[in-house]
Design an enzyme around this catalytic site. Structure first.
Site, mmCIF file in Angstrom:
data_model
loop_
_atom_site.group_PDB
_atom_site.id
_atom_site.type_symbol
_atom_site.label_atom_id
_atom_site.label_comp_id
_atom_site.label_asym_id
_atom_site.label_seq_id
_atom_site.Cartn_x
_atom_site.Cartn_y
_atom_site.Cartn_z
ATOM 1 C CG HIS A 272 -7.437 10.284 -7.892
ATOM 2 N ND1 HIS A 272 -7.972 10.696 -9.093
ATOM 3 C CD2 HIS A 272 -8.412 9.625 -7.230
ATOM 4 C CE1 HIS A 272 -9.239 10.308 -9.146
ATOM 5 N NE2 HIS A 272 -9.536 9.650 -8.035
ATOM 6 C CG ASP A 329 -10.372 4.671 -1.289
ATOM 7 O OD1 ASP A 329 -10.055 4.669 -2.488
ATOM 8 O OD2 ASP A 329 -11.530 4.467 -0.889
HETATM 9 C C1 SDX Z 1 -10.263 5.405 -6.018
HETATM 10 O O1 SDX Z 1 -10.686 7.014 -10.685
HETATM 11 C C2 SDX Z 1 -11.319 7.408 -9.640
HETATM 12 O O2 SDX Z 1 -11.940 8.448 -9.593
HETATM 13 C C3 SDX Z 1 -11.248 6.458 -8.443
HETATM 14 C C4 SDX Z 1 -11.897 6.953 -7.168
HETATM 15 C C5 SDX Z 1 -13.402 7.056 -7.308
HETATM 16 O O3 SDX Z 1 -13.998 7.853 -6.562
HETATM 17 O O4 SDX Z 1 -13.974 6.294 -8.103
HETATM 18 O O5 SDX Z 1 -11.376 8.206 -6.825
HETATM 19 C C6 SDX Z 1 -11.640 5.984 -5.996
HETATM 20 O O6 SDX Z 1 -10.078 4.359 -6.568
HETATM 21 C C7 SDX Z 1 -9.129 6.184 -5.386
HETATM 22 C C8 SDX Z 1 -7.723 5.494 -5.584
HETATM 23 C C9 SDX Z 1 -7.586 4.381 -4.551
HETATM 24 N N1 SDX Z 1 -6.359 3.594 -4.812
HETATM 25 C C10 SDX Z 1 -5.262 3.683 -4.027
HETATM 26 O O7 SDX Z 1 -5.151 4.459 -3.076
HETATM 27 C C11 SDX Z 1 -4.139 2.716 -4.388
HETATM 28 C C12 SDX Z 1 -2.806 3.444 -4.378
HETATM 29 N N2 SDX Z 1 -2.807 4.392 -5.494
HETATM 30 C C13 SDX Z 1 -2.140 3.977 -6.715
HETATM 31 O O8 SDX Z 1 -2.183 2.621 -6.985
HETATM 32 C C14 SDX Z 1 -2.364 4.927 -7.887
HETATM 33 O O9 SDX Z 1 -2.083 6.180 -7.449
HETATM 34 C C15 SDX Z 1 -3.733 4.928 -8.586
HETATM 35 C C16 SDX Z 1 -4.179 3.562 -8.962
HETATM 36 C C17 SDX Z 1 -4.766 5.562 -7.708
HETATM 37 C C18 SDX Z 1 -3.570 5.793 -9.844
HETATM 38 O O10 SDX Z 1 -2.728 5.094 -10.674
HETATM 39 P P1 SDX Z 1 -2.168 5.742 -12.053
HETATM 40 O O11 SDX Z 1 -2.880 6.997 -12.391
HETATM 41 O O12 SDX Z 1 -2.155 4.638 -13.056
HETATM 42 O O13 SDX Z 1 -0.724 6.201 -11.675
HETATM 43 P P2 SDX Z 1 0.556 5.293 -11.779
HETATM 44 O O14 SDX Z 1 0.313 3.977 -11.111
HETATM 45 O O15 SDX Z 1 1.005 5.305 -13.198
HETATM 46 O O16 SDX Z 1 1.602 6.100 -10.851
HETATM 47 C C19 SDX Z 1 2.308 7.219 -11.354
HETATM 48 C C20 SDX Z 1 3.612 7.221 -10.569
HETATM 49 C C21 SDX Z 1 4.352 5.886 -10.650
HETATM 50 O O17 SDX Z 1 5.738 6.164 -10.407
HETATM 51 P P3 SDX Z 1 6.783 6.191 -11.696
HETATM 52 O O18 SDX Z 1 6.545 4.882 -12.441
HETATM 53 O O19 SDX Z 1 6.326 7.405 -12.510
HETATM 54 O O20 SDX Z 1 8.115 6.346 -11.081
HETATM 55 O O21 SDX Z 1 3.338 7.431 -9.173
HETATM 56 C C22 SDX Z 1 3.702 6.263 -8.443
HETATM 57 C C23 SDX Z 1 3.849 5.123 -9.447
HETATM 58 O O22 SDX Z 1 4.803 4.160 -8.972
HETATM 59 N N3 SDX Z 1 2.624 6.007 -7.492
HETATM 60 C C24 SDX Z 1 2.788 5.614 -6.235
HETATM 61 C C25 SDX Z 1 1.489 5.550 -5.696
HETATM 62 N N4 SDX Z 1 0.584 5.894 -6.618
HETATM 63 C C26 SDX Z 1 1.290 6.167 -7.735
HETATM 64 N N5 SDX Z 1 3.898 5.315 -5.520
HETATM 65 C C27 SDX Z 1 3.698 4.950 -4.244
HETATM 66 N N6 SDX Z 1 2.486 4.860 -3.628
HETATM 67 C C28 SDX Z 1 1.360 5.163 -4.335
HETATM 68 N N7 SDX Z 1 0.162 5.097 -3.750
#
Ligand code: SDX
Length: 393
Positions: A272, A329
């Site tokens: 998140h 989710d």
């Molecule tokens: C919602 O914003 C809100 O409040 C949203 C929400 C709401 O109520 O409105 O809470 C609802 O959208 C919840 C999130 C649902 N999405 C997912 O579950 C999809 C999977 N999650 C990721 O795609 C990610 O965690 C996000 C999109 C939720 C957040 O993305 P960020 O903040 O841009 O973080 P990032 O992609 O830069 O990740 C940081 C690191 C990275 O690794 P490095 O490049 O530092 O090595 O963490 C890793 C990412 O690769 N990472 C994951 C991951 N999420 C982040 N690795 C594996 N699996 C994951 N799910």
């Protein structure tokens, strides 16, 4: 132009506004709507009361609540011409696309919603219309997909009961509303009601800042929510868990895939932008999943896989280092499925819950007279160059 322009992709370190609606503490895993903890509201309130709180800033008195709920009940019916729009959609149409179109069509039916000088009463009426008609449109989007005749709202029922009956009742069968399902649905809607400046809410605010109608702004929010990185994640989580189950149920293998930089696979429902601790909603939903499945006598192997995946990830250095925890989710799809809601309606359920939050945030943006959203950029394209006729290229 004077002044330094800083680029902040994804606005990770940019505040877009001041808001008095929802408070998040990502480190401590705190979520409050107008100062009330989400745990208290999920336990003691109901969705319409929380909707009133988010939009008006205070919990309603009995009289205020009855007036609010009564107005919504009296606006559930929609213009018959809107069914002509629905009839234009093939049954393959994804319910989110149908929903955003039907909501946007309200601008055509109520053109005064385009008037930026609308009176408070007219703005209040448009909010009531949205809260009243969204469940009808959501159920119609589902019926369109199923090839079933649509149901009309039944004003003798409460919000969730009416929605479930429009969703699931068929002319050929008697339909009984299960109170366990209705209560679980109401709690899920509360948990999704607002979440400060997330992607879809920021979309609603920026579209509204151009003085587009509230219906067009909410329709834009629905489309932003659709993405699998945002509200679409609840559908992707179930598809991921089903894939793990079909592949023998080895969650560790998928955990490794999620860590592999060369593998596009992500652990959906994990991570998140704000929460670097447990998403408080995920905790509540996880417990509700156990309760609902037990009450309904459902044993869903996918829930066991989800729990295995969660405990493995919480003990894995990659996830611990990046503070990746289950988000709202991760478990919500398991409950929706137990309530008989099909996978491609999960994000519609998220939109139903988020509607009062979008409305409250749009209202706040308008009341604050915020200017039209128009960020700048740092230009990195071609420098000046003369046109070259095609026969010289
Ligand atoms: C919602 O914003 C809100 O409040 C949203 C929400 C709401 O109520 O409105 O809470 C609802 O959208 C919840 C999130 C649902 N999405 C997912 O579950 C999809 C999977 N999650 C990721 O795609 C990610 O965690 C996000 C999109 C939720 C957040 O993305 P960020 O903040 O841009 O973080 P990032 O992609 O830069 O990740 C940081 C690191 C990275 O690794 P490095 O490049 O530092 O090595 O963490 C890793 C990412 O690769 N990472 C994951 C991951 N999420 C982040 N690795 C594996 N699996 C994951 N799910």
């Amino acid at each position: 132009q004077s002044g330094l322009i800083t680029i902040d992709p994804g606005f990770k370190n940019t505040g877009s506004t001041k808001s008095a609606i929802t408070f998040l503490d990502g480190e401590k895993g705190i979520l409050r709507y107008r100062g009330y903890n989400i745990e208290d509201l999920a336990e003691n309130s109901n969705f319409l009361e929380v909707s009133y709180l988010l939009i008006n800033g205070e919990l309603p008195t009995t009289e205020q609540y009855n007036d609010f709920a009564g107005r919504i009940t009296n606006h559930t019916l929609v213009h018959e011409d809107i069914k002509k729009i629905l009839d234009g959609f093939p049954s393959v149409a994804h319910p989110m696309g149908v929903l955003s179109s039907l909501i946007c069509s309200l601008t055509a039916f109520y053109p005064n919603s385009l008037d930026p000088n609308n009176t408070d009463e007219e703005i209040k009426l448009s909010m009531v219309r949205l809260l009243a008609k969204m469940p009808t449109f959501a159920a119609w989007a589902y019926k369109n997909k199923m090839g079933h005749p649509v149901n009309y709202p039944d004003n003798s029922l409460d919000y969730c009961g009416n929605f479930m009956k429009m969703m699931f009742s068929l002319p050929s069968e008697k339909y009984e509303i299960d109170p366990v399902i209705s209560k679980a649905l109401d709690k899920l809607l509360i948990l999704h009601a607002d979440h400060e400046q997330n992607c879809s809410t920021s979309t609603v605010r920026i579209v509204g800042s151009s003085q587009a109608s509230i219906y067009a702004s909410i329709s834009a929010g629905i489309n932003a929510l659709w993405g699998p990185l945002h509200g679409g994640a609840n559908q992707s989580v179930i598809e991921m868990l089903e894939a793990i189950k079909a592949d023998g149920g080895d969650s560790k293998k998928y955990l490794e895939k999620a860590k592999d930089k060369n593998d596009p696979f992500r652990l959906m429902g994990f991570g998140h932008r704000v929460y670097k601790n447990f998403d408080p909603r995920a905790k509540i939903i996880k417990k509700a999943a156990d309760d609902v499945l037990e009450k309904l006598g459902i044993n869903d192997p996918v829930l066991d896989i989800a729990k295995e995946l969660e405990s493995a990830a919480l003990n894995d250095q990659y996830f611990v280092d990046r503070k990746l925890y289950p988000n709202v989710d991760f478990y919500s799809g398991i409950i929706y499925r137990a309530l008989g809601i099909p996978t491609d309606m999960f994000t519609v359920m998220f939109a139903l819950g988020r509607l009062p939050g979008w409305i409250a945030q749009w209202k706040e943006m308008r009341e604050n007279n915020e200017p039209i959203g128009r960020p700048r950029q740092v230009y990195v394209g071609s420098t000046e160059r003369p046109f070259v006729p095609i026969d010289k290229r």
